[in-house]
Motif scaffolding. Structure first.
Motif, short mmCIF file in Angstrom:
data_model
loop_
_atom_site.label_atom_id
_atom_site.label_comp_id
_atom_site.label_asym_id
_atom_site.label_seq_id
_atom_site.Cartn_x
_atom_site.Cartn_y
_atom_site.Cartn_z
N ALA A 8 0.80 -1.22 0.00
CA ALA A 8 0.00 0.00 0.00
C ALA A 8 0.84 1.28 0.00
CB ALA A 8 -0.94 0.01 1.20
N ASN A 9 2.11 1.17 0.37
CA ASN A 9 2.96 2.36 0.32
C ASN A 9 3.07 2.91 -1.11
OD1 ASN A 9 3.85 2.80 3.05
ND2 ASN A 9 5.03 0.92 2.88
N ALA A 10 2.90 2.04 -2.11
CA ALA A 10 2.92 2.49 -3.50
C ALA A 10 1.81 3.50 -3.75
CB ALA A 10 2.76 1.30 -4.44
N VAL A 11 0.66 3.24 -3.16
CA VAL A 11 -0.50 4.14 -3.32
C VAL A 11 -0.32 5.40 -2.46
CG1 VAL A 11 -2.99 4.35 -3.12
CG2 VAL A 11 -1.98 2.18 -3.84
N LYS A 12 0.25 5.24 -1.27
CA LYS A 12 0.49 6.41 -0.41
C LYS A 12 1.44 7.39 -1.08
CE LYS A 12 -0.40 4.09 3.99
NZ LYS A 12 0.16 3.66 5.30
N ILE A 13 2.45 6.87 -1.79
CA ILE A 13 3.36 7.74 -2.53
C ILE A 13 2.59 8.54 -3.57
CG2 ILE A 13 5.28 7.73 -4.20
CD1 ILE A 13 6.34 5.24 -2.69
N LEU A 14 1.69 7.88 -4.28
CA LEU A 14 0.86 8.56 -5.27
C LEU A 14 -0.03 9.60 -4.61
CD1 LEU A 14 -0.38 8.91 -8.10
CD2 LEU A 14 -1.89 6.98 -7.58
N GLN A 15 -0.64 9.25 -3.50
CA GLN A 15 -1.55 10.17 -2.82
C GLN A 15 -0.82 11.40 -2.29
OE1 GLN A 15 -3.13 7.13 -0.21
NE2 GLN A 15 -5.01 6.92 -1.41
N ARG A 16 0.39 11.22 -1.80
CA ARG A 16 1.18 12.37 -1.35
C ARG A 16 1.56 13.25 -2.54
NH1 ARG A 16 3.96 8.22 1.72
NH2 ARG A 16 3.16 8.20 3.87
N LEU A 17 1.89 12.63 -3.66
CA LEU A 17 2.20 13.38 -4.88
C LEU A 17 0.98 14.20 -5.32
CD1 LEU A 17 3.91 14.13 -7.36
CD2 LEU A 17 3.13 11.99 -8.42
N LEU A 18 -0.19 13.58 -5.27
CA LEU A 18 -1.40 14.31 -5.65
C LEU A 18 -1.59 15.53 -4.76
CD1 LEU A 18 -3.83 11.28 -6.15
CD2 LEU A 18 -2.83 12.71 -7.95
N GLY A 19 -1.31 15.39 -3.48
CA GLY A 19 -1.42 16.51 -2.57
C GLY A 19 -0.47 17.63 -2.95
N LYS A 20 0.76 17.28 -3.31
CA LYS A 20 1.75 18.29 -3.73
C LYS A 20 1.31 19.00 -5.00
CE LYS A 20 5.79 15.93 -1.75
NZ LYS A 20 7.10 15.28 -2.05
N MET A 21 0.52 18.30 -5.83
CA MET A 21 0.05 18.88 -7.09
C MET A 21 -1.25 19.66 -6.90
SD MET A 21 0.86 15.70 -9.72
CE MET A 21 0.39 16.65 -11.20
N GLY A 22 -1.75 19.70 -5.66
CA GLY A 22 -2.95 20.47 -5.38
C GLY A 22 -4.25 19.69 -5.43
N PHE A 23 -4.13 18.35 -5.49
CA PHE A 23 -5.32 17.50 -5.53
C PHE A 23 -5.36 16.70 -4.23
CE2 PHE A 23 -3.79 18.14 -9.86
CZ PHE A 23 -4.92 18.65 -10.49
N SER A 24 -5.99 17.23 -3.23
CA SER A 24 -5.96 16.65 -1.90
C SER A 24 -6.80 15.38 -1.79
CB SER A 24 -6.44 17.67 -0.87
OG SER A 24 -6.38 17.16 0.43
N VAL A 25 -6.19 14.32 -1.29
CA VAL A 25 -6.88 13.06 -1.01
C VAL A 25 -6.33 12.50 0.29
CG1 VAL A 25 -7.32 12.48 -3.43
CG2 VAL A 25 -5.19 11.73 -2.35
N SER A 26 -7.04 11.56 0.88
CA SER A 26 -6.57 10.92 2.10
C SER A 26 -5.36 10.04 1.79
CB SER A 26 -7.68 10.05 2.70
OG SER A 26 -8.79 10.83 3.08
N ILE A 27 -4.39 10.03 2.70
CA ILE A 27 -3.20 9.19 2.53
C ILE A 27 -3.47 7.87 3.23
CG2 ILE A 27 -0.69 9.09 2.72
CD1 ILE A 27 -1.74 11.52 1.18
N ASP A 28 -4.28 7.02 2.59
CA ASP A 28 -4.70 5.78 3.24
C ASP A 28 -4.20 4.52 2.53
OD1 ASP A 28 -6.24 5.79 0.95
OD2 ASP A 28 -8.17 5.95 2.00
N GLY A 29 -3.49 4.68 1.41
CA GLY A 29 -2.95 3.52 0.72
C GLY A 29 -3.96 2.71 -0.07
N ALA A 30 -5.17 3.25 -0.22
CA ALA A 30 -6.23 2.55 -0.97
C ALA A 30 -6.66 3.38 -2.17
CB ALA A 30 -7.42 2.27 -0.07
N ILE A 31 -6.83 2.73 -3.30
CA ILE A 31 -7.30 3.42 -4.50
C ILE A 31 -8.82 3.35 -4.55
CG2 ILE A 31 -7.24 3.47 -7.03
CD1 ILE A 31 -4.48 2.19 -6.91
N GLY A 32 -9.45 4.45 -4.15
CA GLY A 32 -10.89 4.55 -4.19
C GLY A 32 -11.32 5.60 -5.19
N PRO A 33 -12.61 5.91 -5.27
CA PRO A 33 -13.12 6.87 -6.25
C PRO A 33 -12.43 8.23 -6.19
CG PRO A 33 -14.92 5.67 -5.24
CD PRO A 33 -13.69 5.29 -4.47
N LYS A 34 -12.14 8.72 -4.99
CA LYS A 34 -11.51 10.05 -4.87
C LYS A 34 -10.08 10.05 -5.40
CE LYS A 34 -14.36 11.68 -1.02
NZ LYS A 34 -14.38 12.16 0.39
#
Length: 207
Positions: A102-128
């Motif tokens: 799941a750390n693979a997804v958390k890395i993506l989610q943190r990147l999205l946050g840096k790009m201005g697209f805020s999502v939860s850092i939960d390691g799961a790929i959901g609709p958001k």
């Protein structure tokens, strides 16, 4: 052939080849592993290949390449919903999911946050996360795969900073890039690869 033109089975086969055969490194938290499939994964899936009622190192040794590919496609690509991410990201996120869960997804989610697209850092790929990744890709279609790969490389460096026993995976005995760094850079455009000088500077504090 570029990564984006490969099928998921092709990518899984490349992962199996990259992971190699049976190993049981005491410094690797995954434990006994073959073709990238750990004993923990085999126990979770109930893969008793010897038929003795338990999953042990003997079962790991019996794992075939084709079975490993099936496991990766089903449990590390389809079920985590990596197939629903933009195509340029799929191979790198898939490869990282095999390597770090799941750390693979958390890395993506943190990147999205840096790009201005805020999502939860939960390691799961959901609709958001799927929606935010699609929007991030649309905003930077030529850069998001490289950005993810760079974040992935940074994750490996940070892990090795914190855990000296893991440094052998990031830096070879000869002082060059280790398997982790090479693996991350395999999904990054050459212009973003670290030079030997840059790499040595980054890991100088490990000496």
């Amino acid at each position: 052939m570029g990564q984006s033109t490969l099928s998921v089975h092709d990518i899984a086969s490349e992962i199996v080849a990259r992971e190699g055969g049976y190993v049981n490194d005491p410094d690797d938290l995954g434990g006994a592993t073959k073709y990238g499939v750990t004993i923990h994964t085999m126990r979770r899936l109930g893969l008793d290949l010897t038929g003795d009622g338990q999953v042990t190192q003997a079962d790991v040794r019996r794992l075939t390449k084709s079975r490993a590919v099936e496991i990766f496609v089903e449990h590390y690509f389809s079920r985590p919903r990596i197939a629903e991410l933009p195509k340029p990201l799929q191979s790198s996120v898939f490869d990282m999911y095999v390597n770090a869960g799941a750390n693979a997804v958390k890395i993506l989610q943190r990147l999205l946050g840096k790009m201005g697209f805020s999502v939860s850092i939960d390691g799961a790929i959901g609709p958001k996360t799927i929606d935010a990744t699609a929007r991030a890709h649309a905003s930077a279609p030529d850069h998001i795969a490289d950005a993810y790969g760079i974040e992935r490389r940074n994750y490996y460096f940070d892990l090795a900073d914190r855990r000296p026993s893991s440094r052998k995976y990031a830096r070879s005995r000869a002082g060059r890039k280790g398997g982790w760094i090479k693996r991350a850079e395999a999904f990054i455009a050459p212009r973003y690869h670290l030079s030997d000088t840059e790499f040595r500077k980054r890991v100088a504090s490990w000496d």
